[in-house]
Design an enzyme around this catalytic site. Structure first.
Site, PDB file in Angstrom:
ATOM      1  N   GLY A 105      -8.177  -9.145  -0.428  1.00  0.00           N
ATOM      2  CA  GLY A 105      -7.062  -8.798  -1.506  1.00  0.00           C
ATOM      3  C   GLY A 105      -6.937  -9.800  -2.317  1.00  0.00           C
ATOM      4  O   GLY A 105      -7.042  -9.763  -3.514  1.00  0.00           O
ATOM      5  N   ASN A 184       4.683  -5.790   0.110  1.00  0.00           N
ATOM      6  CA  ASN A 184       4.709  -6.144   1.536  1.00  0.00           C
ATOM      7  C   ASN A 184       6.200  -6.386   2.242  1.00  0.00           C
ATOM      8  O   ASN A 184       6.138  -5.679   3.565  1.00  0.00           O
ATOM      9  CB  ASN A 184       3.368  -7.013   1.772  1.00  0.00           C
ATOM     10  CG  ASN A 184       4.004  -8.387   0.755  1.00  0.00           C
ATOM     11  OD1 ASN A 184       4.711  -8.226  -0.835  1.00  0.00           O
ATOM     12  ND2 ASN A 184       4.837 -10.123   1.283  1.00  0.00           N
ATOM     13  N   GLN A 212      -0.632  -3.188   0.547  1.00  0.00           N
ATOM     14  CA  GLN A 212       0.217  -2.639   1.374  1.00  0.00           C
ATOM     15  C   GLN A 212      -0.147  -1.154   1.269  1.00  0.00           C
ATOM     16  O   GLN A 212       0.598  -0.364   2.200  1.00  0.00           O
ATOM     17  CB  GLN A 212       1.471  -2.807   1.272  1.00  0.00           C
ATOM     18  CG  GLN A 212       1.539  -4.744   1.371  1.00  0.00           C
ATOM     19  CD  GLN A 212       0.585  -4.805   3.085  1.00  0.00           C
ATOM     20  OE1 GLN A 212       0.551  -3.389   3.988  1.00  0.00           O
ATOM     21  NE2 GLN A 212       1.014  -6.143   3.605  1.00  0.00           N
ATOM     22  N   CYS A 358       3.084 -14.353   5.587  1.00  0.00           N
ATOM     23  CA  CYS A 358       2.985 -16.316   4.913  1.00  0.00           C
ATOM     24  C   CYS A 358       4.185 -17.100   4.693  1.00  0.00           C
ATOM     25  O   CYS A 358       3.839 -18.076   4.292  1.00  0.00           O
ATOM     26  CB  CYS A 358       2.627 -16.140   3.515  1.00  0.00           C
ATOM     27  SG  CYS A 358       1.486 -14.712   3.032  1.00  0.00           S
TER      28      CYS A 358
HETATM   29  N1  PLP Z   1      -0.748  -8.673  -1.216  1.00  0.00           N
HETATM   30  C1  PLP Z   1       0.314  -7.808  -0.522  1.00  0.00           C
HETATM   31  C2  PLP Z   1       0.648  -7.377  -1.089  1.00  0.00           C
HETATM   32  C3  PLP Z   1      -0.338  -9.107   0.918  1.00  0.00           C
HETATM   33  O1  PLP Z   1       0.548  -7.264   1.386  1.00  0.00           O
HETATM   34  C4  PLP Z   1      -1.468  -9.635   0.550  1.00  0.00           C
HETATM   35  C5  PLP Z   1      -1.297  -9.255   2.441  1.00  0.00           C
HETATM   36  O2  PLP Z   1      -0.484  -9.927   2.517  1.00  0.00           O
HETATM   37  C6  PLP Z   1      -1.761 -10.158   0.216  1.00  0.00           C
HETATM   38  C7  PLP Z   1      -1.658  -9.095  -0.952  1.00  0.00           C
HETATM   39  C8  PLP Z   1      -3.944 -10.924   0.363  1.00  0.00           C
HETATM   40  O3  PLP Z   1      -4.521  -9.898   1.036  1.00  0.00           O
HETATM   41  P1  PLP Z   1      -5.551 -10.532   1.533  1.00  0.00           P
HETATM   42  O4  PLP Z   1      -4.449 -11.038   2.974  1.00  0.00           O
HETATM   43  O5  PLP Z   1      -6.726  -9.528   2.254  1.00  0.00           O
HETATM   44  O6  PLP Z   1      -6.144 -11.777   0.910  1.00  0.00           O
END
Ligand code: PLP
Length: 425
Positions: A105, A184, A212, A358
């Site tokens: 993502g 998220n 999400q 994170c």
């Molecule tokens: N954007 C949102 C809203 C997310 O919740 C996340 C992952 O937690 C990401 C981006 C990042 O996605 P990825 O882990 O596939 O890089």
């Protein structure tokens, strides 16, 4: 590591059940064979659907051909990628040709912003919000450091945007408006359809981080004016390390990764075939389970949330309770620190997040809750619980036993440590 997937009484596949210990000693010591976890962290990542594993495995073993090869052994693999593209497009209500497979993502979000900035060198301005995931937020900070400019639109106490403010932020120099569809941490949904319309009127690219959202609520991109959208397989019971970027067929696009002509020259690099096949299957399963996500998962989340509110006094829900994802509950428990609660819950094998995964380990309050003007002590006491289709009512029952007990213990501990020491004479 060997895992078997148990069938529940209702025939629904349940969470992973460990039948043999991990071979890695450091993991084996902390995981008791057969022990079950209560996994309420589906916004961090999700359990792989067994149907997804089944579908991807042949592409890690027998079907190892390069999809770009001209012989049948390569063409078979290409066909599997094409099917995955069709399945993802069906979930999003768009054309298969509008899907570009990526590594995650984060890459999809980065690629969209990068493309918009490349398309017109005179436009170096980005409009975004104060509550984006770091995949957008930190990239925007980098854009600023590299000579671009960024306008960050704030949110109100319920986590909502002021659309007039967003519209005013767009200037003739704006290259892109990038706004997440669902948050998220709180699950709060932004009105992306309206935002896309504003951007279209102003002739600015509109990108949405729907990482999400996809698989949780119905989406029909063919009826919307969104230029690009990011998704990630591991949020919808697919594997980690694969995602997709939807790029509207009428929108020009400049690739982030440059090299070979894969993905119709929109993303160079030999395709991660097994993972792409898995994402396709995950999308198909998600489409079939959408009604369930909106009813059974929502009902489970609501029973959980109301149950916690009844049992634990001085608990607050963060974010608009009406306009949010059906699976997410963000709660603040007055008088505790979320990092301490995380440890307590972990002892009972309850998995959830302090704000966002994170940030785990960081003592800083969530940027999302700070943007919502949640008082710092309440923000530091926030926990995110997120449900998925592999959760059961038993998980809710167990969580409703564990959480009130853990919170009252933590409150008692902090009350005891706050008591003044008796004076010594
Ligand atoms: N954007 C949102 C809203 C997310 O919740 C996340 C992952 O937690 C990401 C981006 C990042 O996605 P990825 O882990 O596939 O890089």
């Amino acid at each position: 590591m060997t895992r078997s997937i148990r069938e529940t009484r209702r025939g629904r596949r349940s969470k992973p059940h460990f039948t043999t210990p991990f071979s890695l000693p450091q993991l084996g010591a902390s995981m008791i064979p057969g022990e079950e976890i209560i996994y309420l962290d589906n916004n961090a990542t999700t359990q792989l659907d067994p149907a997804v594993i089944e579908e991807m495995l042949p592409f890690l073993t027998n079907f190892y051909g390069n999809p770009s090869s001209g012989y049948m052994f390569g063409r078979q693999v290409r066909q599997a990628i094409d099917l995955a593209r069709e399945r993802v497009a069906a979930l999003l209500g768009c054309d298969p040709g509008e899907i570009v497979f990526t590594s995650c993502g984060t890459e999809s979000n980065n690629a969209a912003v990068n493309s918009a900035l490349q398309l017109d060198p005179n436009r170096r301005h980005v409009v975004t919000t104060a509550v984006e995931h770091s995949a957008t937020r930190v990239h925007c900070e980098t854009v600023s450091k590299r000579g671009g400019s960024v306008t960050v639109v704030g949110v109100n106490a319920e986590g909502h945007l002021d659309l007039d403010e967003l519209e005013r932020a767009i200037t003739p120099q704006t290259a892109i408006v990038t706004v997440m569809w669902a948050n998220n941490e709180t699950g709060v949904l932004f009105p992306v359809e309206k935002i896309a319309e504003i951007a279209r009127r102003k002739r600015v690219w509109f990108h949405t981080d729907a990482i999400q959202t996809v698989g949780k609520i119905p989406i029909r991109l063919a009826d919307m004016t969104i230029n690009s959208l990011a998704l990630s397989a591991h949020k919808l019971h697919g594997p980690k390390g694969v995602g997709a970027l939807y790029v509207n067929k009428r929108s020009a696009f400049k690739p982030l990764l440059i090299g070979g002509s894969q993905e119709n020259s929109r993303r160079a690099g030999t395709e991660n075939v097994a993972s792409i096949v898995a994402l396709g299957k995950a999308a198909e399963c998600a489409a079939a389970a959408l009604a369930e996500e909106n009813s059974r998962v929502r009902a489970m989340r609501d029973r959980f949330e109301n149950g916690v509110l009844e049992r634990v006094p001085d608990t607050f829900v963060n974010g608009d309770r009406a306009e949010r994802l059906p699976n997410t509950s963000n709660l603040s428990f007055a008088g505790i620190e979320s990092d301490a609660a995380l440890i307590m819950f972990d002892r009972d094998r309850l998995c959830c997040s302090a704000g966002s995964a994170c940030r785990t380990g960081s003592i800083e309050a969530s940027h999302v809750l700070r943007a919502m003007n949640v008082p710092p002590e309440r923000a530091r006491a926030s926990m995110r619980f997120s449900f998925g289709r592999f959760n059961t009512e038993k998980d809710v029952d167990k969580a409703l036993e564990i959480i009130p007990a853990a919170i009252s213990k933590l409150r008692a501990m902090s009350a005891a440590s706050a008591k003044p020491e008796p004076a010594t004479v």
